[in-house]
Write a protein that holds these residues in place. Structure first.
Motif, short mmCIF file in Angstrom:
data_model
loop_
_atom_site.label_atom_id
_atom_site.label_comp_id
_atom_site.label_asym_id
_atom_site.label_seq_id
_atom_site.Cartn_x
_atom_site.Cartn_y
_atom_site.Cartn_z
N ARG A 88 0.83 -1.20 0.00
CA ARG A 88 0.00 0.00 0.00
C ARG A 88 0.87 1.26 0.00
N GLU A 117 -0.28 11.67 2.97
CA GLU A 117 -1.31 10.64 3.13
C GLU A 117 -0.88 9.64 4.20
N TRP A 118 -1.84 8.90 4.69
CA TRP A 118 -1.55 7.88 5.71
C TRP A 118 -1.70 6.49 5.11
N ILE A 119 -0.99 5.55 5.67
CA ILE A 119 -1.23 4.14 5.34
C ILE A 119 -2.12 3.59 6.45
N THR A 137 1.11 5.33 -1.83
CA THR A 137 0.76 6.38 -0.86
C THR A 137 1.72 7.54 -1.00
#
Ligand SMILES: [Zn+2]
Length: 567
Positions: A130, A138-140, A134
């Motif tokens: 992921r 942004e966040w994972i 990203t």
């Protein structure tokens, strides 16, 4: 009269009624479902063969012969081909539509059979994948890991997650939703350090040697980090919503109760409904409306406001956490304690006094109340609060609920009966965590009594059963299967004495669930005057080998006489 006489005249001049348009045949059913095995789930659980429907509601139930006589020129005929027609499944407690976020916005970190993760390395690899897509800012995000099913038998830590990235913030939620793990970047954004005190009702887990946060956050401590996660985009939201709709309707759900919707969540649902994207009925429990719930914060709307498609349900509160997360609040210590303290019993979300104060206020304002309680000490407090509210402001038939009610004791069932309190049991626990409860969390004796369905029936307590999706996947027949068999992952029967019959279990996903939500006059059984909300099944759950109930195929799901899913 006028229309009838026209019909009469047309008949006289030799028109066959088969050519009459619908408005000239006003009494005929819109649809006749015939040639089926209709399990009505009415008081006697009577069987029938056919059902006539008009304007989305049932107008007759009976034999093929009786019902076919009602056929008019415009009536649509649906041949059930000897299949099973049941009232549509009533999901009493889940988190629609957030299950749609799994595998889309959030990486699916569940272990088999729900997801692919077996080790902490698997988890790191899935998050790294992921991470490739990203961008900065942004966040994972991930969800669904279960330390009891990972080979390492421990929670991941911020050190583990830092192997994915030390630049991008990472936040992963435990399968129970009551714990989460953050990497160092996320802890930094939240300003969590060695010196940060625990918030009330939560724990920032710290290394016993160094005192540094391990990354694991329990209960209210999750909010310290999660409040910094950027909102999902409109496209992400819509994609997740559509996925959740498919998950639910493909399993026969015609009504879902959201166990806690934010104000924004409700606004979104109304928008999607207006756009024609919400085919099933939804009742939203109000919660998280600005933190502390008070009647004023619900804008004066009380339980029941809305329409039969989208409605405001009870107010949802929580009083403890999750037993498999060691945050369920027990009266006796855990079987195997999580740390060095042999007397560890978990903890409540607030004091008994705080809980009671809020409950009295909400009860007085006319709400139905639903409080999450897994451990028996939490259930003691909840019953105390309900009793106090009823003593101060007596209200008949309040149907206050206890959510999950996992470790309810027999003396607590007696109190529920006395107070008219109704539990909603998270019954699929026996499959997903039955082995762990027996061996680790509760020990064999208490594990055998989790979700005490049979004892509830013996006391005449009405209840619903649920899956708490996205904690476990939406599938009401899986809940029925668990209630009937109580089989664990390893194939053991957890508490054989608490097994109930398939008919009793079906009530808990149809008629009794509708009753619990004050909808017994419009849903939950196939009776005259109720909505034509149906599920058509390949096989009969009342007569099939009980261990095969979960494998029965859903052929069609119908809301308001309209097919919303077809297999
Ligand atoms: Zn829930």
């Amino acid at each position: 009269m006028f229309i009838l006489s026209i019909v009469f005249m047309l008949a006289l001049v030799g028109f066959s009624s088969g050519t009459l348009p619908k408005h000239l045949d006003p009494l005929a059913p819109d649809t006749i479902y015939f040639n089926g095995k209709v399990i009505t789930m009415d008081e006697d659980a009577a069987n029938a063969e056919a059902v006539a429907v008009k304007d989305g509601k049932i107008i007759a139930v009976g034999s093929n012969n009786e019902i076919s006589k009602l056929k008019g020129s415009s009536t649509k005929i649906v041949d059930l081909e000897n299949k099973i027609l049941l009232p549509g499944f009533y999901d009493a407690h889940s988190h629609f539509p957030s299950s749609g976020m799994d595998g889309t916005v959030q990486v699916n970190l569940n272990s088999p059979p729900v997801g692919p993760i077996k080790t902490i390395d698997d988890l790191i690899i899935a998050l790294k994948d992921r991470g490739m897509e990203t961008h900065e800012g942004e966040w994972i995000l991930g969800r669904g890991y279960d330390q009891t099913l990972l080979a390492e038998k421990r929670h991941p830590t911020s050190d583990d997650l830092d192997k994915v990235s030390t630049e991008l913030p990472i936040y992963i939620a435990h399968t129970s939703g009551h714990l989460a793990v953050a990497n160092s970047a996320a802890l930094k954004i939240a300003g969590i350090t060695k010196g940060t005190p625990n918030p009330s009702g939560g724990v920032i887990v710290k290394d016993p040697k160094t005192g540094e946060p391990t990354g694991v956050l329990e209960e209210s401590a999750m909010g310290l980090v999660s409040k910094h996660i950027p909102n999902v985009t409109e496209e992400e939201n819509l994609a997740a919503f559509k996925k959740a709709v498919q998950d639910y309707i493909s399993k026969g759900v015609t009504t879902s109760i959201i166990a806690g919707a934010s104000k924004q969540g409700l606004v979104d649902l109304q928008k999607y409904q207006k756009q024609g994207l919400l085919p099933l009925r939804v009742t939203a429990m109000g919660s998280g409306w600005g933190g502390v719930i008070s009647p004023g914060e619900l804008g004066g709307f009380v339980t029941g406001f809305g329409s039969d498609m989208l409605k405001l349900g009870p107010v949802k509160m929580s009083h403890d956490g999750s037993i498999q997360g060691y945050t369920g609040y027990l009266s006796q210590p855990y079987h195997v304690p999580p740390g060095d303290d042999p007397n560890y019993r978990g903890y409540p979300a607030q004091s008994r006094e705080e809980l009671t104060k809020r409950v009295v206020e909400l009860h007085k304002a006319g709400y139905q109340i639903a409080i999450h309680g897994n451990g028996d000490a939490a259930i003691d407090d909840i019953l105390y609060a309900y009793r106090t509210a009823q003593e101060k402001y007596p209200r008949k038939d309040a149907r206050h609920r206890i959510e999950h009610s996992q470790m309810a004791r027999l003396d607590q069932l007696d109190q529920m009966k006395e107070l008219g309190v109704t539990p909603s049991y998270f019954v699929s626990h026996t499959f997903f965590w039955g082995d762990q409860h027996r061996d680790t969390f509760m020990g064999p004796e208490r594990a055998a009594m989790m979700s005490p369905l049979k004892s509830s029936i013996e006391r005449g307590i009405k209840f619903s059963i649920h899956l708490d999706t996205h904690i476990t996947p939406m599938d009401p027949l899986q809940a029925v299967w668990s209630a009937v068999n109580r089989i664990s992952r390893s194939g053991q029967v957890i508490g054989p004495d608490q097994r109930i019959t398939p008919l009793q279990a079906l009530r808990a996903v149809t008629s009794d669930a509708a009753w619990q939500n004050f909808e017994e006059n419009i849903k939950g059984s196939i009776e005259i005057g109720k909505y034509a909300d149906f599920v058509i099944l390949q096989e009969n759950p009342l007569t099939i080998d009980p261990v095969k109930i979960k494998d029965i195929k859903v052929l069609k799901t119908i809301v308001n006489d309209k097919v919303i899913y077809e297999n």
